[in-house]
Design an enzyme around this catalytic site. Structure first.
Site, short mmCIF file in Angstrom:
data_model
loop_
_atom_site.label_atom_id
_atom_site.label_comp_id
_atom_site.label_asym_id
_atom_site.label_seq_id
_atom_site.Cartn_x
_atom_site.Cartn_y
_atom_site.Cartn_z
CE LYS A 66 -3.81 -2.21 2.47
NZ LYS A 66 -4.71 -2.12 3.64
CD GLU A 154 7.77 6.37 22.02
OE1 GLU A 154 7.32 7.40 22.53
OE2 GLU A 154 8.54 5.58 22.61
#
Length: 280
Positions: A66, A154
């Site tokens: 994608k 993160e």
């Protein structure tokens, strides 16, 4: 000769998109067929151009393609796909343009609405920071949710949150690491898993267990194979409301179908087909 449509991805053997779209084409009397094709990222350029050369009607892209699709200079993304940074639907236009769209966010939104889940003002935890997570985050921010993206890396969660925040949408968003998930879930209204945890064949994996969930939570797992993932089982034990990834699959597919054909997709039939295939 039948017009060919398909889904490109790796892995793609688990995909129920062929059954879903072929049932829709058949019901509407359209002389079309939809196949799954295993395509690795390094072959995406050749695969899409090959599909265009062979007269394909359109494509879906799934993991891990994608985001790769936006790197291709011949794809013309619509503003939403460009903003999200991911394409899941490719349209070969009559003008010769290859256009890229993203219907994942609309699919997720419709799945939550069908389950009578309030989005505006809800505290939403989105697990993952890939293409599907980006689509979901942009859509729910547009709908006024308060979102926290959690991801094993993160930095990717923080980057996604910054991208969404830069779009000046009504909702609020921030990003953090997975270590904060347990605490975030205590106050959350909705948990959306956009990772591949729990997907066949690794069905015993989960982003959270019953002890970390609660009865005031709606748990939405975009993984649809198996039909009831371990996360959804854990959610039921905790008394939480569950939303199946089947709904997102169907509604993002219905949006893609309309982009390819200009025809409203028979969404209820598509859902029935997917459920039957999963329960077979």
């Amino acid at each position: 000769m039948k017009r060919v449509f398909g889904v490109f991805g790796d892995p793609v053997g688990h995909s129920l998109s062929p059954a879903m779209h072929n049932s829709a084409f058949s019901a509407l009397g359209m002389d079309c067929i939809y196949h799954a094709f295993r395509v690795r990222p390094e072959n995406l350029r050749k695969a899409i151009l090959g599909a265009e050369a062979m007269g394909f009607g359109g494509l879906n892209l799934t993991v891990p393609l994608k985001e790769e699709a936006l790197k291709l200079d011949f794809i013309r993304p619509d503003p939403l796909a460009e903003r999200i940074g991911a394409v899941n639907t490719v349209v070969f236009s009559e003008t010769g343009e290859i256009r890229g769209y993203n219907t994942d966010g609309l699919g997720a939104r419709q799945a939550l609405l069908e389950a009578a889940v309030e989005i505006r003002g809800s505290k939403v935890v989105v697990a993952g920071a890939g293409g599907a997570a980006r689509a979901v985050a942009f859509q729910l921010a547009a709908d006024g949710a308060e979102i926290t993206v959690v991801n094993r890396t993160e930095e990717r969660a923080v980057e996604l949150a910054k991208d969404v925040a830069a779009a000046s949408l009504p909702g609020k968003i921030n990003g953090t690491g997975l270590s904060g998930l347990k605490e975030l879930l205590r106050d959350a209204d909705i948990l959306i898993n956009t990772t591949t945890l729990g997907m066949h064949p690794n069905t015993d994996t989960t982003i959270a267990t019953a002890e970390e969930l609660h009865s005031g939570l709606t748990v939405f797992d975009i993984v649809y194979n198996p039909l009831e993932t371990r996360l959804l089982k854990e959610a039921k034990v905790a008394g939480a409301k569950t939303v199946s990834g089947v709904l997102m699959l169907v509604y993002q597919g219905a949006e893609a179908f309309k982009l390819w054909t200009g025809v409203e997709a028979p969404a209820e039939l598509m859902k029935k087909t997917v459920l039957e295939a999963l329960q077979a």
